[in-house]
Design an enzyme around this catalytic site. Sequence first.
Site, short mmCIF file in Angstrom:
data_model
loop_
_atom_site.label_atom_id
_atom_site.label_comp_id
_atom_site.label_asym_id
_atom_site.label_seq_id
_atom_site.Cartn_x
_atom_site.Cartn_y
_atom_site.Cartn_z
N ALA A 135 6.30 25.53 4.10
CA ALA A 135 6.17 24.41 3.16
C ALA A 135 4.75 24.31 2.64
O ALA A 135 3.80 24.75 3.29
CB ALA A 135 6.59 23.09 3.82
N GLU A 161 -8.32 26.73 4.60
CA GLU A 161 -7.55 25.50 4.83
C GLU A 161 -7.37 25.24 6.32
O GLU A 161 -6.57 24.38 6.70
CB GLU A 161 -6.20 25.59 4.12
CG GLU A 161 -6.33 25.64 2.60
CD GLU A 161 -4.97 25.63 1.89
OE1 GLU A 161 -3.95 25.41 2.56
OE2 GLU A 161 -4.97 25.84 0.66
N GLU A 180 3.58 30.10 -0.76
CA GLU A 180 3.49 29.59 0.61
C GLU A 180 4.17 30.54 1.60
O GLU A 180 3.69 30.70 2.73
CB GLU A 180 4.11 28.19 0.69
CG GLU A 180 3.33 27.11 -0.03
CD GLU A 180 1.98 26.81 0.64
OE1 GLU A 180 1.81 27.13 1.84
OE2 GLU A 180 1.11 26.26 -0.03
N GLU A 193 5.80 11.05 -2.62
CA GLU A 193 6.19 12.46 -2.52
C GLU A 193 7.69 12.68 -2.77
O GLU A 193 8.54 11.92 -2.31
CB GLU A 193 5.85 12.97 -1.12
CG GLU A 193 6.30 14.39 -0.84
CD GLU A 193 6.12 14.77 0.63
OE1 GLU A 193 5.86 15.95 0.89
OE2 GLU A 193 6.22 13.88 1.50
N PRO A 252 10.53 6.91 0.64
CA PRO A 252 10.14 6.22 -0.59
C PRO A 252 9.58 4.82 -0.39
O PRO A 252 9.06 4.23 -1.32
CB PRO A 252 11.45 6.17 -1.39
CG PRO A 252 12.53 6.24 -0.36
CD PRO A 252 11.99 7.12 0.72
N GLY A 253 9.66 4.31 0.83
CA GLY A 253 9.09 2.99 1.07
C GLY A 253 7.58 2.97 1.02
O GLY A 253 6.97 1.92 0.78
N GLU A 299 0.85 -1.17 0.00
CA GLU A 299 0.00 0.00 0.00
C GLU A 299 0.90 1.24 0.00
O GLU A 299 1.89 1.28 0.73
CB GLU A 299 -0.92 0.04 1.23
CG GLU A 299 -2.03 -0.99 1.21
CD GLU A 299 -1.54 -2.39 1.57
OE1 GLU A 299 -0.57 -2.51 2.35
OE2 GLU A 299 -2.11 -3.37 1.05
#
Length: 211
Positions: free
Chosen positions: A97, A163, A113, A140, A135-136, A51
């Site tokens: 960010a 937001e 931002e 992103e 990355p596992g 997943e």
Amino acid sequence: MKRGDGNVEFTAGDVELTADTPVYQGFFTFSKLKYKHRRFDGSWSEEVIREVHEHHDAVGVLLYDPAADAVVLVEQVRAGIVARRDGTTPWVLEVVAGLMDTDETPEQVGRREVWEEAGCHIDEMIPLYSFYPSPGCYTERVHLYCALLDSSAVGGVHGLAEEQEDIRVHVIPFPKAMQLLEEGKLDNGMMVIAMQWLARERASLRARSNG
């Protein structure tokens, strides 16, 4: 796949993606992947099921005032720490960010931002690194920058009401920020990487500003 001196260099062609199924769609998307990949002995793996968190790329901007030798950081509640329920405060000090969820370039996102979260405009954005934070399980990629500014009029609470943002701005002298880093109080990835870069480049940034 290349085999030269015994090392193996793989490419995207050494993975066979057999299924990519969305399992949840909300603020973020989660998908179930099924794939096979080349192994280091040259054979193919069994089917792998994972997943993944389908995440927009992100942009981070460390704001630094070379004249005052201070960094400008933002503080806000972070849902990931709320979810841990381990007693840690979910209010986090961070670089500015945001997500690349439009057709804007990384620099355009960074400038927007900075205005939305810190209430200031910036000129030059210095590229630091572009990297995968996890990355596992995340798709992103983060684009990290530093921008120089005059922090004398910076402060207050900012953010977009639509937001549900409630963001407080801090101007922190560089030595104090490094102390916080060493004490483990600036403990998110972009913050750690940006501060280590600044520690290395700070003298040249100050000399450049004075010149």
